[in-house]
Design an enzyme around this catalytic site. Sequence first.
Site, mmCIF file in Angstrom:
data_model
loop_
_atom_site.group_PDB
_atom_site.id
_atom_site.type_symbol
_atom_site.label_atom_id
_atom_site.label_comp_id
_atom_site.label_asym_id
_atom_site.label_seq_id
_atom_site.Cartn_x
_atom_site.Cartn_y
_atom_site.Cartn_z
ATOM 1 N N ASN A 83 86.094 -6.900 20.464
ATOM 2 C CA ASN A 83 86.916 -7.456 21.533
ATOM 3 C C ASN A 83 86.063 -7.854 22.745
ATOM 4 O OD1 ASN A 83 89.374 -8.171 22.864
ATOM 5 N ND2 ASN A 83 90.424 -6.563 21.717
ATOM 6 N N HIS A 113 64.624 4.701 29.042
ATOM 7 C CA HIS A 113 63.588 4.560 30.062
ATOM 8 C C HIS A 113 63.006 5.936 30.372
ATOM 9 C CE1 HIS A 113 64.513 0.365 30.740
ATOM 10 N NE2 HIS A 113 65.798 0.688 30.762
ATOM 11 N N LYS A 178 83.345 14.642 22.481
ATOM 12 C CA LYS A 178 83.390 15.807 21.598
ATOM 13 C C LYS A 178 84.496 15.637 20.569
ATOM 14 C CE LYS A 178 81.644 19.034 25.080
ATOM 15 N NZ LYS A 178 81.912 20.267 25.864
ATOM 16 N N ARG A 181 89.406 16.866 16.573
ATOM 17 C CA ARG A 181 89.912 17.316 15.280
ATOM 18 C C ARG A 181 89.375 16.417 14.186
ATOM 19 N NH1 ARG A 181 94.775 14.728 13.341
ATOM 20 N NH2 ARG A 181 95.666 13.260 14.848
#
Length: 200
Positions: A83, A113, A178, A181
């Site tokens: 998109n 960097h 994170k 599930r």
Amino acid sequence: MTELEKMVAGHPYHINDPELVEIRYQTRDKTAQFNQLAARDAEQKTQLIKQIFGEVGDNVHVEQGLRVDYGFNTKIGNNVFINYNFVVLDCTDFIIGSNVFIAPNVQVYTAIHPLDPLQRSQHVGQAKAIHIQDDVWIGGGCIIMPGVTIGKGSTIGAGSVVTRDIAPNSVAVGNPCKVQRTLDTAPQGQSVAHNMLTLP
């Protein structure tokens, strides 16, 4: 090794090497052409996308607002939708699998960097490859950091900053991103109603 070879191999390299600068100019010229085409110029846009990126599969659609560093290090599978306002710093391999959805304003950074300010002032860079595996959905506004692999069938919630690998069939969200599930899976072509969700 040339600076180009060092960059692609993931070694420290000089960002302003003339060969690298010229590749960036050529890629940005092509992306500028792509971004200026009329919405109806589908065939011309497809041809430019194939010139910009190293490999492009079948049925790949990229919306405008595209920004790309090198292009040749990016390889895209089949049935991919990207998109608006996709930013790609592909100093080394950036691989997109098949059946991948990428929402607006996603940014992908293979570039690193130095932490040392002196080295930064000398325009030394490095890069780590990124791999988005098959059947992944990347939500709007995500940032994908160097060296990350997003496993097959995973969904990354909008606004996430992905700093570590995401296991296959995961729903992951946040900064840092994170796993919330693991998705149940169904035979191809069947829906799993309780896996439908709205991510932040």
